[in-house]
Motif scaffolding. Structure first.
Motif, PDB file in Angstrom:
ATOM      1  N   UNK A 181       0.820  -1.212   0.000  1.00 43.23           N
ATOM      2  CA  UNK A 181       0.000   0.000   0.000  1.00 43.23           C
ATOM      3  C   UNK A 181       0.852   1.259   0.000  1.00 43.23           C
ATOM      4  N   UNK A 182       2.064   1.187   0.564  1.00 47.48           N
ATOM      5  CA  UNK A 182       2.936   2.355   0.629  1.00 47.48           C
ATOM      6  C   UNK A 182       3.312   2.877  -0.750  1.00 47.48           C
ATOM      7  N   UNK A 183       3.325   1.986  -1.752  1.00 43.80           N
ATOM      8  CA  UNK A 183       3.620   2.490  -3.095  1.00 43.80           C
ATOM      9  C   UNK A 183       2.468   2.227  -4.074  1.00 43.80           C
ATOM     10  N   UNK A 184       1.252   2.277  -3.530  1.00 46.51           N
ATOM     11  CA  UNK A 184       0.070   2.356  -4.373  1.00 46.51           C
ATOM     12  C   UNK A 184      -0.494   1.046  -4.880  1.00 46.51           C
ATOM     13  N   UNK A 185      -0.065  -0.073  -4.327  1.00 46.86           N
ATOM     14  CA  UNK A 185      -0.628  -1.377  -4.711  1.00 46.86           C
ATOM     15  C   UNK A 185      -1.572  -1.812  -3.594  1.00 46.86           C
ATOM     16  N   UNK A 186      -2.852  -1.874  -3.911  1.00 39.71           N
ATOM     17  CA  UNK A 186      -3.861  -2.165  -2.895  1.00 39.71           C
ATOM     18  C   UNK A 186      -4.456  -3.547  -3.122  1.00 39.71           C
ATOM     19  N   UNK A 187      -4.539  -4.329  -2.044  1.00 38.68           N
ATOM     20  CA  UNK A 187      -5.019  -5.710  -2.105  1.00 38.68           C
ATOM     21  C   UNK A 187      -6.468  -5.785  -1.664  1.00 38.68           C
ATOM     22  N   UNK A 299      -5.467 -11.821  -7.030  1.00 35.27           N
ATOM     23  CA  UNK A 299      -6.476 -10.942  -7.613  1.00 35.27           C
ATOM     24  C   UNK A 299      -6.015  -9.480  -7.717  1.00 35.27           C
ATOM     25  N   UNK A 300      -4.737  -9.225  -7.485  1.00 39.86           N
ATOM     26  CA  UNK A 300      -4.201  -7.859  -7.566  1.00 39.86           C
ATOM     27  C   UNK A 300      -3.685  -7.618  -8.990  1.00 39.86           C
ATOM     28  N   UNK A 301      -4.392  -6.817  -9.793  1.00 37.52           N
ATOM     29  CA  UNK A 301      -3.997  -6.683 -11.206  1.00 37.52           C
ATOM     30  C   UNK A 301      -2.649  -5.997 -11.399  1.00 37.52           C
ATOM     31  N   UNK A 302      -2.281  -5.075 -10.519  1.00 34.81           N
ATOM     32  CA  UNK A 302      -1.002  -4.377 -10.664  1.00 34.81           C
ATOM     33  C   UNK A 302       0.049  -4.904  -9.692  1.00 34.81           C
ATOM     34  N   UNK A 303      -0.020  -6.212  -9.438  1.00 31.34           N
ATOM     35  CA  UNK A 303       0.981  -6.849  -8.578  1.00 31.34           C
ATOM     36  C   UNK A 303       2.376  -6.566  -9.136  1.00 31.34           C
ATOM     37  N   UNK A 304       3.305  -6.114  -8.291  1.00 32.89           N
ATOM     38  CA  UNK A 304       4.607  -5.687  -8.823  1.00 32.89           C
ATOM     39  C   UNK A 304       5.467  -6.839  -9.308  1.00 32.89           C
ATOM     40  N   UNK A 313       2.181 -16.307   4.664  1.00 33.75           N
ATOM     41  CA  UNK A 313       2.048 -14.910   4.249  1.00 33.75           C
ATOM     42  C   UNK A 313       0.834 -14.726   3.350  1.00 33.75           C
ATOM     43  N   UNK A 314       0.470 -15.784   2.641  1.00 31.56           N
ATOM     44  CA  UNK A 314      -0.685 -15.735   1.741  1.00 31.56           C
ATOM     45  C   UNK A 314      -1.895 -16.381   2.409  1.00 31.56           C
TER      46      UNK A 314
END
Length: 443
Positions: A181-187, A299-304, A313-314
């Protein structure tokens, strides 16, 4: 694929397996661990569950043997106890005792400390694997949608490390969602099921005067009425691991008298007899509010790029059901297979989807049982599964064939569809329609 450097956050069970797999594809693999550990470390703050039993299912044992050839023999040499899941197990559901016929599936009983030590020694002997301990990771380094490393603190000083691939194996306490979330990737919000289960455990030295005819004995809880259960396994050669379960808000006390009194309420009186007569080998440890959580990273489309996550962890499952080590082993089997055809640093969602697929069956199994204690109205499919499971347990005491099918499914050797094959389905439905229960054989 062969790249330069991979970094694994967490040197616990899942992290060690991940490092073992990555060592085949990366020139340099570094394990970054919060606790201070050596190859021989036993209990540590990051693994409080090590004070409780850990089950390695038959499917997990098979996966581990592929990653670590002759691991079963090494575990046995270290004192792990091999047991047939039928003849060496004495198990009871509310309807009665299960058959004691040999099933042909064998598992090893050992403490978490023993199996993790053996695997840690093997992994840290690999020439391209190293360990950096005492590191607190505070976040991820990233550049234009790609994770490039980690930053944190070590011995009060800033710590930074770079890698082509970062793998989060930091377990139930993972902060990956907030780091992203700190760099804009929201789960998506995680799925959470809380069965309000608790367990209380203690190790005892084996008392050979008792002359018991089993290697593991257990009695399950079952919603909505049976709130108490227990288990005892022979582990590491000369120890008994005793655990008392509580469901629906019930819990075993942690004082000597209360621990014994709770055990005397069980049908399996061997557990109470051990507590009365055997010499304690540890303190009494308690864990409560045991829940299951699924971070749906697939389900995170912009997963880095440059980032993978696996193990707890998952998906962290209620540890009462014993899926954790097996699921981590299956994750790392998928990692090994996919690295042969994919550059996962650039295609990370390929792996996250494989993690999700492997989790589906154990997630459904664990959460369906836990939801039996829920007061809210459940989906029809969940209610049917719970109904069928109760009927199945009613049939098991008098039917070795049904019990064998159940054990193979619970050990993740067979798909749950095996419990709906005609030979099993016919007996379950007959019991439901007739309202009768098969006569259980004596234990």
């Amino acid at each position: 694929m062969y790249s330069d450097r991979a970094l694994v956050i967490g040197a616990g069970f899942a992290g060690l397996l991940a490092a073992r797999v990555l060592s085949e594809s990366y020139g340099d693999v570094v394990l970054v661990e919060r606790d201070q550990i050596t190859v021989d470390t036993e209990h540590r703050a990051g693994i409080p569950q090590a004070h409780h039993p850990h089950a390695l299912l038959a499917r997990g044992a098979e996966a581990l043997e592929a990653l670590f050839p002759k691991l079963g023999a090494e575990l046995a040499a270290a004192g792990a106890v091999e047991a047939d899941l039928g003849s060496d197990f004495m198990s009871r559901a509310p309807a009665g005792w299960a058959p004691r016929d040999p099933i042909g599936l064998k598992v090893h009983s050992m403490t978490r400390v023993t199996i993790e030590q053996i695997i840690r020694r093997r992994v840290l002997k690999l020439p391209n694997v190293s360990l950096v301990d005492g590191v607190t990771i505070d976040g991820l380094l990233h550049d234009r949608g790609t994770v490039t490393g980690v930053h944190g603190r070590r011995s009060g000083e800033p710590y930074t490390d770079y890698a082509d691939l970062v793998v989060d194996a930091s377990g139930r306490t993972s902060k990956l969602v907030s780091w992203l979330a700190e760099f804009g990737v929201h789960c998506p919000a995680p799925m959470i099921v809380n069965g309000h289960l608790a367990y209380t455990s203690r190790l005892y030295h084996v008392n050979h005067d008792l002359k018991l005819d089993w290697k593991t004995a257990y009695e399950i809880t079952q919603a909505p009425t049976t709130r108490r259960g227990g288990a005892v396994s022979t582990v590491d050669g000369g120890l008994w691991f005793v655990t008392l379960f509580g469901a629906g808000g019930d819990a075993a006390p942690t004082d000597e008298d209360g621990f014994l009194a709770y055990a005397t309420t069980l049908e399996c009186q061997d557990i109470a007899e051990i507590i009365k007569t055997a010499t304690p080998a540890s303190a009494i440890h308690h864990a409560h509010n045991l829940r299951s959580r699924w971070n749906r990273f697939h389900k995170v489309p912009n997963w880095p790029r440059g980032l993978l996550a696996l193990g707890d962890s998952v998906v962290s499952l209620n540890p009462v059901y014993g899926h954790g080590m097996t699921l981590a082993a299956l994750n790392c089997t998928d990692l090994r297979n996919l690295l042969g055809d994919h550059d996962l640093a650039h295609e990370p969602l390929v792996f996250q989807r494989a993690v999700a697929k492997s989790a589906q069956i154990p997630w459904t199994s664990a959460t369906t049982a836990d939801l039996g204690w829920s007061q809210r109205k459940l989906p029809r499919s969940t209610r049917f599964t719970q109904w069928y499971a109760r009927r199945l347990f009613e049939v098991i005491p008098g039917n070795p064939q049904v019990y064998r099918a159940f054990i193979r499914v619970s050990q993740m050797v067979d798909h749950p569809a095996a419990l709906f094959r005609p030979a099993v389905l016919r007996r379950v439905l007959w019991s439901a329609l007739s309202g009768s229960r098969p006569r259980a054989r004596e234990r």
